[in-house]
Design a protein around this motif. Structure first.
Motif, PDB file in Angstrom:
ATOM      1  N   ASN A 175       1.176  -1.050   0.252  1.00 17.12           N
ATOM      2  CA  ASN A 175      -0.010  -0.071   0.288  1.00 17.12           C
ATOM      3  C   ASN A 175       0.792   1.714  -0.313  1.00 17.12           C
ATOM      4  O   ASN A 175       1.877   1.010   0.583  1.00 17.12           O
ATOM      5  N   LYS A 176       0.514   1.820  -0.367  1.00 14.08           N
ATOM      6  CA  LYS A 176       0.903   3.961   0.089  1.00 14.08           C
ATOM      7  C   LYS A 176       1.830   3.924   1.022  1.00 14.08           C
ATOM      8  O   LYS A 176       2.739   3.825   0.942  1.00 14.08           O
ATOM      9  N   TYR A 177       1.278   4.067   1.962  1.00 16.75           N
ATOM     10  CA  TYR A 177       1.757   4.366   3.475  1.00 16.75           C
ATOM     11  C   TYR A 177       3.180   3.333   3.750  1.00 16.75           C
ATOM     12  O   TYR A 177       4.527   3.701   3.394  1.00 16.75           O
ATOM     13  N   ASP A 178       2.511   1.305   3.137  1.00 14.32           N
ATOM     14  CA  ASP A 178       4.005   0.627   3.612  1.00 14.32           C
ATOM     15  C   ASP A 178       5.314   0.707   2.597  1.00 14.32           C
ATOM     16  O   ASP A 178       6.298   0.566   3.239  1.00 14.32           O
ATOM     17  N   SER A 179       4.552   1.658   1.249  1.00 18.09           N
ATOM     18  CA  SER A 179       5.670   1.421   0.037  1.00 18.09           C
ATOM     19  C   SER A 179       7.115   2.910   0.774  1.00 18.09           C
ATOM     20  O   SER A 179       7.651   2.393   0.419  1.00 18.09           O
ATOM     21  N   PHE A 180       6.438   3.691   1.444  1.00 18.39           N
ATOM     22  CA  PHE A 180       7.313   4.828   2.281  1.00 18.39           C
ATOM     23  C   PHE A 180       8.367   4.122   3.280  1.00 18.39           C
ATOM     24  O   PHE A 180       9.367   3.641   2.817  1.00 18.39           O
TER      25      PHE A 180
END
Length: 578
Positions: A124-129
């Protein structure tokens, strides 16, 4: 006969070419392909692919796919365009989180959760960071001058991602000096369902309740606040601002134990929040907890204040990059995991605070604690600063009648409206959990417990190998078990003495009537300390009762250099073997 004229236009240009450190693994690959019957293109392709696979091995193993890299790359390109432009912009203003309006706080929380729930990229976009903080970043963005520059880029990219969800969101910072000044630091209003959720065990209350984190295996977000480390000490931090140059406040030029070391102050807070089992304690996992962004935003705030001081002293912050022999921190080396490519020294550019953001002043008694609600921050003249409110302070100041929304555990991270009938306080009892209630017309609101012990015991802690070190005294060391080191002849033996805290330095061991040792016979070797808890248990013994997590402390002092290393081995009695 036709005549042709070639019009050549010369455009003046200049470029700076600087020798960089060539990765050893890539050089070995090229050398190994010389005798093979392969084309240069095949050599280049295979070697680069192998090198990049190794570079991103930690990210790809967890599942950061091409779609995530492409999205992060698009964020980076937009940032580059903004930094290159010379026009005037309306700067975003980053504020201390307890001074935000309720709408500003809600928008920030909503944007963070929106990234977490956006699975258009994997995972997901948060975990990608969060995953981008792994791999080579563990070394190249810590313990050197690139610490401040890499994280400055990282913060702006994350802030831009938040603004894709909420266009006016700006990252807040967490000035933990206000928490240090509390009588009971672990009771900060920040670690309640009003702000960030509970402080101990699995995070089961607040806006990030029951977050799953991309560890292997996946684990729930957890904290262990107050076990080790501390918030930023206001007086010690002043040492940073007595210095003039970056080499005097950053590693490796500044000793870890020096109060002037900015990164050491940062390390202490990581451990204070995460303890020994929380994601915030891990160099690789810490961005999985949203507290990470608030802490690093404050570190960036402090760095910017230091840079402003340099400007007053006539020092160019953009070129004041410390000389270093650490390959990963060389000024013209490309930053790891950040796309498109940027050099370490580019993070020292003034463009960030000229083109993108600025900071609101930190809360002080002079500025009335940034206008914060007294249940969040209040001025204490005797302590010479703004102090974080506790749960009790919040209630005593009519907090539940001032706040519209909160995030109880039963909401599992979803915001809930506070009933309008709850408008007054009828409790004047001491600040205990039972007293944390606001009652009117039969409606009762109470803060959640700081820990759901049963949930924490049922949920496995993440397996962490690289923890932030603590470099100053630990305010929360509770019953720590330390190791008694002894050197006998040429052998290095370890004996455990329960409840013993040795402060005797290793170079003074001879005063303990131990057998003398030869310096030439000493060598650095890894140590494994295995604690098998089940070995002496009797049949029918309760394996859960009276079990806890504790630390074994080990310390080494330099013989041929001036230095000290202090670290901890975590023992969890709830498992069979640590």
């Amino acid at each position: 006969m036709r005549s042709y004229f070639l019009l050549m236009v010369f455009i003046p240009a200049s470029a700076l070419i600087v020798e960089d450190v060539f990765p050893q693994s890539l050089e070995e690959c090229y050398s190994g392909q010389v005798d093979k019957n392969t084309t240069p293109y095949d050599v280049q392709t295979s070697c680069l692919e192998s090198f990049l696979a190794h570079m991103y091995k930690n990210t790809s193993s967890i599942g950061l796919g091409k779609d995530a890299f492409d999205w992060l790359d698009s964020l980076g390109r937009k940032l580059h365009i903004r930094l290159r432009r010379q026009g005037r912009y309306r700067l975003r203003e980053r504020k201390e989180i307890r001074t935000l309006s309720e709408n500003e706080l809600d928008n920030f929380i909503d944007a963070v959760n929106a990234l977490k729930n956006d699975k258009t990229v994997k995972p997901n976009k948060y975990d990608s960071f969060a995953i981008m903080h792994q791999g080579a970043v563990g070394e190249s963005a810590h313990d050197g001058p690139n610490f401040v520059s890499w994280h400055r880029y990282f913060l702006v990219l994350f802030e831009n991602a938040l603004r894709e969800k909420k266009s006016r969101v700006t990252l807040p910072y967490w000035d933990s000096r206000a928490d240090y000044l509390m009588d009971n630091k672990e009771d900060s209003i920040l670690f309640t369902e009003i702000f960030l959720g509970n402080s101990k065990g699995v995070v089961y209350s607040g806006p990030f309740a029951f977050w799953s984190t991309p560890t292997k295996p996946s684990t729930l977000l957890r904290r262990e606040l107050g076990v080790v480390g501390s918030p930023v000490h206001p007086e010690r931090l002043k040492a940073v601002f007595t210095k003039r140059y970056h080499r005097e406040i950053l590693r490796p030029g500044t000793p870890d134990s020096s109060y002037a070391n900015l990164e050491s102050h940062h390390d202490n807070v990581h451990r204070w929040v995460g303890g020994n089992t929380g994601q915030m304690s891990s160099i690789l996992f810490s961005p999985m907890d949203p507290v990470f962004w608030l802490l690093h935003c404050f570190v960036d705030y402090l760095w910017e204040k230091f840079r402003e001081r340099q400007t007053e002293l006539g020092i160019d912050s953009e070129t004041d990059y410390p000389t270093t022999t650490i390959p990963a921190h060389m000024p013209n080396r490309l930053m790891d995991n950040l796309k498109p490519p940027k050099t370490n020294i580019q993070g020292y550019s003034n463009s960030f605070t000229k083109q993108i953001y600025r900071y609101a002043p930190a809360p002080t008694c002079e500025n009335k604690c940034g206008g914060a609600f007294k249940g969040f921050l209040f001025c204490d003249i005797s302590k010479k600063g703004c102090v974080s409110g506790s749960r009790y302070d919040f209630i005593q100041n009519g907090g539940f009648s001032r706040v519209k929304n909160y995030y109880p555990s039963k909401g599992k991270g979803r915001r809930m409206r506070i009933p309008q009938s709850v408008t007054s306080i009828k409790s004047s009892a001491p600040p205990t959990m039972d007293a944390d209630k606001s009652i009117k017309s039969g409606r009762v609101l109470a803060f959640e417990s700081t820990e759901n012990i049963q949930l924490t015991q049922r949920s496995p802690a993440p397996k962490m190998t690289t923890l932030f070190r603590t470099h100053f005294d630990n305010t929360g060391a509770r019953g720590r078990r330390s190791a008694d080191f002894s050197l006998i002849g040429n052998n290095f033996k370890i004996g455990f003495d329960i409840n013993l805290r040795l402060r005797q330095e290793m170079r003074n061991l001879s005063s303990l009537n131990r057998t003398p040792y030869q310096f030439d016979n000493l060598a650095l070797s890894p140590i494994a300390i295995i604690n098998k808890h089940k070995r002496n248990r009797k049949p029918g013994h309760d394996e859960i009762k009276n079990q806890r997590t504790f630390n074994i402390t080990f310390q080494t002092d330099g013989f041929s250099y001036n230095g000290r290393h202090l670290d901890y081995i975590s023992i969890d009695e709830r498992t069979h073997t640590s």
